[in-house]
Design a protein around this motif. Structure first.
Motif, PDB file in Angstrom:
ATOM      1  N   GLU A 231       0.534  -0.216   2.237  1.00 42.16           N
ATOM      2  CA  GLU A 231       0.983   0.050   0.875  1.00 42.16           C
ATOM      3  C   GLU A 231       0.857   1.524   0.530  1.00 42.16           C
ATOM      4  O   GLU A 231       0.218   2.299   1.239  1.00 42.16           O
ATOM      5  CB  GLU A 231       0.188  -0.799  -0.112  1.00 42.16           C
ATOM      6  CG  GLU A 231       0.489  -2.269   0.021  1.00 42.16           C
ATOM      7  CD  GLU A 231      -0.252  -3.138  -0.962  1.00 42.16           C
ATOM      8  OE1 GLU A 231       0.067  -4.329  -1.008  1.00 42.16           O
ATOM      9  OE2 GLU A 231      -1.149  -2.662  -1.677  1.00 42.16           O
ATOM     10  N   ASN A 232       1.457   1.886  -0.594  1.00 41.31           N
ATOM     11  CA  ASN A 232       1.499   3.256  -1.049  1.00 41.31           C
ATOM     12  C   ASN A 232       1.466   3.237  -2.566  1.00 41.31           C
ATOM     13  O   ASN A 232       2.010   2.317  -3.174  1.00 41.31           O
ATOM     14  CB  ASN A 232       2.787   3.891  -0.521  1.00 41.31           C
ATOM     15  CG  ASN A 232       2.858   5.359  -0.755  1.00 41.31           C
ATOM     16  OD1 ASN A 232       2.953   5.811  -1.885  1.00 41.31           O
ATOM     17  ND2 ASN A 232       2.815   6.117   0.327  1.00 41.31           N
ATOM     18  N   ALA A 233       0.868   4.225  -3.195  1.00 40.32           N
ATOM     19  CA  ALA A 233       0.837   4.292  -4.657  1.00 40.32           C
ATOM     20  C   ALA A 233       2.252   4.298  -5.229  1.00 40.32           C
ATOM     21  O   ALA A 233       2.498   3.793  -6.321  1.00 40.32           O
ATOM     22  CB  ALA A 233       0.063   5.521  -5.127  1.00 40.32           C
ATOM     23  N   SER A 234       3.189   4.849  -4.488  1.00 43.46           N
ATOM     24  CA  SER A 234       4.601   4.751  -4.839  1.00 43.46           C
ATOM     25  C   SER A 234       5.081   3.451  -4.215  1.00 43.46           C
ATOM     26  O   SER A 234       5.629   3.421  -3.112  1.00 43.46           O
ATOM     27  CB  SER A 234       5.364   5.953  -4.277  1.00 43.46           C
ATOM     28  OG  SER A 234       6.739   5.807  -4.520  1.00 43.46           O
ATOM     29  N   TYR A 235       4.804   2.359  -4.907  1.00 41.92           N
ATOM     30  CA  TYR A 235       4.849   1.005  -4.364  1.00 41.92           C
ATOM     31  C   TYR A 235       6.003   0.678  -3.410  1.00 41.92           C
ATOM     32  O   TYR A 235       5.768   0.141  -2.346  1.00 41.92           O
ATOM     33  CB  TYR A 235       4.795  -0.002  -5.526  1.00 41.92           C
ATOM     34  CG  TYR A 235       4.116  -1.299  -5.162  1.00 41.92           C
ATOM     35  CD1 TYR A 235       2.800  -1.323  -4.732  1.00 41.92           C
ATOM     36  CD2 TYR A 235       4.802  -2.493  -5.240  1.00 41.92           C
ATOM     37  CE1 TYR A 235       2.166  -2.506  -4.398  1.00 41.92           C
ATOM     38  CE2 TYR A 235       4.171  -3.678  -4.906  1.00 41.92           C
ATOM     39  CZ  TYR A 235       2.860  -3.678  -4.491  1.00 41.92           C
ATOM     40  OH  TYR A 235       2.243  -4.849  -4.162  1.00 41.92           O
ATOM     41  N   PRO A 236       7.242   1.014  -3.726  1.00 44.04           N
ATOM     42  CA  PRO A 236       8.313   0.634  -2.787  1.00 44.04           C
ATOM     43  C   PRO A 236       8.269   1.386  -1.459  1.00 44.04           C
ATOM     44  O   PRO A 236       8.974   1.043  -0.531  1.00 44.04           O
ATOM     45  CB  PRO A 236       9.610   0.967  -3.534  1.00 44.04           C
ATOM     46  CG  PRO A 236       9.234   1.344  -4.904  1.00 44.04           C
ATOM     47  CD  PRO A 236       7.764   1.594  -4.949  1.00 44.04           C
ATOM     48  N   SER A 237       7.431   2.401  -1.362  1.00 48.23           N
ATOM     49  CA  SER A 237       7.364   3.191  -0.135  1.00 48.23           C
ATOM     50  C   SER A 237       6.549   2.534   0.971  1.00 48.23           C
ATOM     51  O   SER A 237       6.514   3.037   2.082  1.00 48.23           O
ATOM     52  CB  SER A 237       6.771   4.576  -0.427  1.00 48.23           C
ATOM     53  OG  SER A 237       7.617   5.271  -1.316  1.00 48.23           O
ATOM     54  N   GLY A 238       5.875   1.453   0.676  1.00 39.14           N
ATOM     55  CA  GLY A 238       5.079   0.767   1.689  1.00 39.14           C
ATOM     56  C   GLY A 238       5.963   0.030   2.677  1.00 39.14           C
ATOM     57  O   GLY A 238       7.191   0.045   2.587  1.00 39.14           O
ATOM     58  N   LEU A 239       5.330  -0.614   3.639  1.00 38.81           N
ATOM     59  CA  LEU A 239       6.075  -1.353   4.655  1.00 38.81           C
ATOM     60  C   LEU A 239       5.331  -2.639   4.990  1.00 38.81           C
ATOM     61  O   LEU A 239       4.112  -2.643   5.126  1.00 38.81           O
ATOM     62  CB  LEU A 239       6.258  -0.500   5.909  1.00 38.81           C
ATOM     63  CG  LEU A 239       7.302  -0.970   6.907  1.00 38.81           C
ATOM     64  CD1 LEU A 239       8.698  -1.017   6.298  1.00 38.81           C
ATOM     65  CD2 LEU A 239       7.319  -0.046   8.116  1.00 38.81           C
ATOM     66  N   CYS A 240       6.083  -3.707   5.133  1.00 39.96           N
ATOM     67  CA  CYS A 240       5.519  -5.016   5.468  1.00 39.96           C
ATOM     68  C   CYS A 240       5.067  -5.065   6.927  1.00 39.96           C
ATOM     69  O   CYS A 240       5.547  -4.306   7.772  1.00 39.96           O
ATOM     70  CB  CYS A 240       6.564  -6.106   5.252  1.00 39.96           C
ATOM     71  SG  CYS A 240       7.133  -6.273   3.550  1.00 39.96           S
ATOM     72  N   ALA A 241       4.184  -6.003   7.224  1.00 41.28           N
ATOM     73  CA  ALA A 241       3.637  -6.167   8.572  1.00 41.28           C
ATOM     74  C   ALA A 241       4.720  -6.461   9.603  1.00 41.28           C
ATOM     75  O   ALA A 241       4.720  -5.904  10.704  1.00 41.28           O
ATOM     76  CB  ALA A 241       2.597  -7.290   8.568  1.00 41.28           C
ATOM     77  N   GLU A 242       5.636  -7.355   9.253  1.00 45.78           N
ATOM     78  CA  GLU A 242       6.666  -7.770  10.202  1.00 45.78           C
ATOM     79  C   GLU A 242       7.559  -6.605  10.597  1.00 45.78           C
ATOM     80  O   GLU A 242       7.879  -6.425  11.777  1.00 45.78           O
ATOM     81  CB  GLU A 242       7.532  -8.895   9.595  1.00 45.78           C
ATOM     82  CG  GLU A 242       6.751 -10.129   9.227  1.00 45.78           C
ATOM     83  CD  GLU A 242       6.219 -10.157   7.795  1.00 45.78           C
ATOM     84  OE1 GLU A 242       6.078 -11.255   7.247  1.00 45.78           O
ATOM     85  OE2 GLU A 242       5.930  -9.077   7.221  1.00 45.78           O
ATOM     86  N   ARG A 243       7.958  -5.797   9.622  1.00 40.18           N
ATOM     87  CA  ARG A 243       8.810  -4.649   9.936  1.00 40.18           C
ATOM     88  C   ARG A 243       8.032  -3.556  10.649  1.00 40.18           C
ATOM     89  O   ARG A 243       8.572  -2.900  11.539  1.00 40.18           O
ATOM     90  CB  ARG A 243       9.486  -4.116   8.671  1.00 40.18           C
ATOM     91  CG  ARG A 243      10.621  -5.031   8.230  1.00 40.18           C
ATOM     92  CD  ARG A 243      11.331  -4.521   7.008  1.00 40.18           C
ATOM     93  NE  ARG A 243      10.485  -4.761   5.846  1.00 40.18           N
ATOM     94  CZ  ARG A 243      10.510  -4.040   4.733  1.00 40.18           C
ATOM     95  NH1 ARG A 243      11.327  -3.025   4.615  1.00 40.18           N
ATOM     96  NH2 ARG A 243       9.724  -4.340   3.719  1.00 40.18           N
ATOM     97  N   THR A 244       6.768  -3.368  10.294  1.00 37.90           N
ATOM     98  CA  THR A 244       5.937  -2.401  11.009  1.00 37.90           C
ATOM     99  C   THR A 244       5.925  -2.748  12.496  1.00 37.90           C
ATOM    100  O   THR A 244       6.138  -1.888  13.355  1.00 37.90           O
ATOM    101  CB  THR A 244       4.500  -2.387  10.451  1.00 37.90           C
ATOM    102  OG1 THR A 244       4.545  -1.992   9.078  1.00 37.90           O
ATOM    103  CG2 THR A 244       3.617  -1.437  11.217  1.00 37.90           C
ATOM    104  N   ALA A 245       5.691  -4.022  12.799  1.00 36.30           N
ATOM    105  CA  ALA A 245       5.602  -4.455  14.203  1.00 36.30           C
ATOM    106  C   ALA A 245       6.953  -4.406  14.909  1.00 36.30           C
ATOM    107  O   ALA A 245       7.059  -3.896  16.022  1.00 36.30           O
ATOM    108  CB  ALA A 245       5.018  -5.867  14.275  1.00 36.30           C
TER     109      ALA A 245
END
Length: 160
Positions: free
Chosen positions: A64-78
């Motif tokens: 996650e990131n304080a700029s909320y939409p900038s985070g990335l989900c686990a599935e896409r990270t992998a």
């Protein structure tokens, strides 16, 4: 007008112990990844583990990131890491586990819509299904033999 019925098939196991050994191993890797997630805003930790056809196992977790939409989900990270490091390998199987700090997650938690689309891209690219197991922190585990069961009207390169 014509009505069109779309059906999906999932298999539900009562506990992780009912899964085949190779799926249990992969789910435990997803647990480990989930425990390392960075989710200070949602307090919703997700871990994913992917088995490639070359035997490699890739894990990812939500970031996650304080700029909320900038985070990335686990599935896409992998899956993006797998695609960048092993571009010619096929994704055989994926395991996903999620937990929340405010309440226990005891029912299967499927991938979000953005992750379903990302997984679909790889399934279409490799021309073979990706088996997906998903669960909360404990309890029932759902299995889909293909992403198509989770996203039956796939948007892919054929429409572009």
């Amino acid at each position: 007008m014509k009505e069109v019925k779309i059906e999906s098939t999932l298999y539900v196991f009562e506990t992780i112990e009912e899964l085949p050994n190779e799926a249990v191993f992969l789910m435990r890797k997803a647990f480990d990844a989930r425990d390392r997630a960075y989710a200070p805003y949602s307090n919703f930790n997700v871990g994913a583990a992917i088995l490639l056809d070359n035997g490699e196992i890739i894990t990812g977790n939500n970031q996650e990131n304080a700029s909320y939409p900038s985070g990335l989900c686990a599935e896409r990270t992998a899956i993006y890491y797998a695609g960048s490091q092993y571009p010619n390998a096929k994704v055989v199987r994926m395991a996903i586990s999620a937990t929340g700090k405010s309440k226990p997650m005891l029912s299967p938690i499927p991938p979000c819509g953005a992750c379903r689309q990302a997984i679909a891209e790889y399934e279409v690219k490799q021309k073979s299904p990706i088996e997906i197991y998903f669960m909360g922190e404990a309890g029932k585990v759902a299995k889909s033999k293909s992403l198509v069961n989770l996203l039956p009207l796939v948007f892919d390169k054929s429409v572009l």
